[in-house]
Design an enzyme around this catalytic site. Structure first.
Site, PDB file in Angstrom:
ATOM      1  N   PRO A  10       0.910  -1.248  -0.148  1.00 22.05           N
ATOM      2  CG  PRO A  10      -0.153  -0.969   1.947  1.00 22.05           C
ATOM      3  CD  PRO A  10       0.612  -2.165   1.197  1.00 22.05           C
ATOM      4  CG  ASN A  11      -0.176   4.562   1.223  1.00 27.15           C
ATOM      5  OD1 ASN A  11      -1.260   4.824   0.582  1.00 27.15           O
ATOM      6  ND2 ASN A  11      -0.221   3.800   2.356  1.00 27.15           N
ATOM      7  NE  ARG A  18       3.949   6.410   1.947  1.00 26.96           N
ATOM      8  CZ  ARG A  18       4.058   5.342   2.310  1.00 26.96           C
ATOM      9  NH1 ARG A  18       4.613   4.282   1.545  1.00 26.96           N
ATOM     10  NH2 ARG A  18       4.042   4.850   3.517  1.00 26.96           N
ATOM     11  CE1 TYR A  23       9.131   4.897   3.391  1.00 24.35           C
ATOM     12  CE2 TYR A  23       7.308   6.777   3.251  1.00 24.35           C
ATOM     13  CZ  TYR A  23       7.922   5.491   4.108  1.00 24.35           C
ATOM     14  OH  TYR A  23       7.394   5.083   5.178  1.00 24.35           O
ATOM     15  CG  ASN A  75       8.132  -2.103   0.568  1.00 26.01           C
ATOM     16  OD1 ASN A  75       7.966  -2.346   1.662  1.00 26.01           O
ATOM     17  ND2 ASN A  75       8.949  -0.989   0.218  1.00 26.01           N
ATOM     18  CB  ALA A  78       1.406  -0.005   6.259  1.00 24.65           C
ATOM     19  CD  GLU A  99      10.263  -7.784   5.574  1.00 27.17           C
ATOM     20  OE1 GLU A  99      10.296  -8.827   5.944  1.00 27.17           O
ATOM     21  OE2 GLU A  99       9.931  -6.701   6.323  1.00 27.17           O
ATOM     22  CG  HIS A 101      11.043  -2.492   4.613  1.00 28.27           C
ATOM     23  ND1 HIS A 101       9.750  -2.482   4.474  1.00 28.27           N
ATOM     24  CD2 HIS A 101      11.344  -3.717   5.062  1.00 28.27           C
ATOM     25  CE1 HIS A 101       9.311  -3.520   5.038  1.00 28.27           C
ATOM     26  NE2 HIS A 101      10.107  -4.241   5.401  1.00 28.27           N
ATOM     27  NE  ARG A 108      10.270   5.289   8.968  1.00 26.77           N
ATOM     28  CZ  ARG A 108       9.211   5.460   8.012  1.00 26.77           C
ATOM     29  NH1 ARG A 108       8.976   4.599   7.068  1.00 26.77           N
ATOM     30  NH2 ARG A 108       8.260   6.316   8.242  1.00 26.77           N
TER      31      ARG A 108
HETATM   32  C1  DQA Z   1       8.126   0.984   3.826  1.00 28.54           C
HETATM   33  C2  DQA Z   1       8.107   1.132   5.584  1.00 28.54           C
HETATM   34  C3  DQA Z   1       6.818   0.875   6.208  1.00 28.54           C
HETATM   35  O1  DQA Z   1       6.777   1.074   7.445  1.00 28.54           O
HETATM   36  C4  DQA Z   1       5.733   2.005   5.661  1.00 28.54           C
HETATM   37  O2  DQA Z   1       4.497   1.604   6.174  1.00 28.54           O
HETATM   38  C5  DQA Z   1       5.808   1.874   4.016  1.00 28.54           C
HETATM   39  C6  DQA Z   1       7.286   1.895   3.370  1.00 28.54           C
HETATM   40  C7  DQA Z   1       9.508   1.152   3.242  1.00 28.54           C
HETATM   41  O3  DQA Z   1       9.606   0.688   2.217  1.00 28.54           O
HETATM   42  O4  DQA Z   1      10.442   2.065   3.982  1.00 28.54           O
HETATM   43  O5  DQA Z   1       4.983   1.949   3.425  1.00 28.54           O
HETATM   44  O6  DQA Z   1       7.808  -0.447   3.788  1.00 28.54           O
END
Ligand code: DQA
Length: 147
Positions: A10-11, A18, A23, A75, A78, A99, A101, A108
């Site tokens: 998501p997002n 964003r 990011y 990825n 959230a 995985e 990020h 964080r």
């Molecule tokens: C994320 C880290 C997550 O905590 C966050 O909710 C994201 C992006 C990252 O790529 O740093 O949406 O996965």
């Protein structure tokens, strides 16, 4: 040709605008393009999937055996911190999973410092911005060519 499925949670479709201080400014399409370039050099086929919906991500992972995917790069965004369903899906299909990020989740807020997905994965790459995805692809190529 080995096949990798890249899942963006998501997002991540909003990358570029964003929270760029966290990011970066690279868009999801640019990340996909960078990965494609590397994948082609490594002789790997690559498919992309983005969803803002947990169930759709679970469904997509469930299709992995019939789609003959050899490795997943995900990825979970959230859902990293909340989704037992995604972890269970990865475990159910037992396809090697990496995985990824962009940010260093361990540097964080406390709520982001736990990954429910990590125990189902071979490994995790966190904190290198868009380059995290390239590192994941290199790790994937290494695993696939080793096998
Ligand atoms: C994320 C880290 C997550 O905590 C966050 O909710 C994201 C992006 C990252 O790529 O740093 O949406 O996965």
């Amino acid at each position: 040709m080995p096949k990798i499925l890249v899942i963006h949670g998501p997002n991540l479709d909003l990358l570029g605008t964003r929270e760029p201080d966290i990011y970066g400014t690279t868009t999801m399409a640019e990340i996909n393009e960078m990965m494609l370039e590397k994948a082609q050099k490594e002789g790997i086929e690559i498919e992309y999937f983005q969803s803002n919906h947990e169930g759709k991500i679970v469904d997509k992972i469930g299709e992995v055996p019939s789609e003959k995917v050899d490795l997943i790069i995900i990825n979970p965004a959230a859902y990293t911190h909340t989704s037992l369903a995604i972890r269970d899906a990865i475990q159910a299909v037992s396809v090697p999973t990496i995985e990824v990020h962009l940010s260093n989740i361990y540097a964080r807020e406390e709520v982001r410092q736990q990954s429910l997905i990590a125990p189902a994965c071979i490994g995790q790459i966190s904190g290198f911005g868009a380059y995290s995805y390239i590192l994941a692809l290199l790790a994937a190529a290494n695993l696939l060519n080793r096998g």
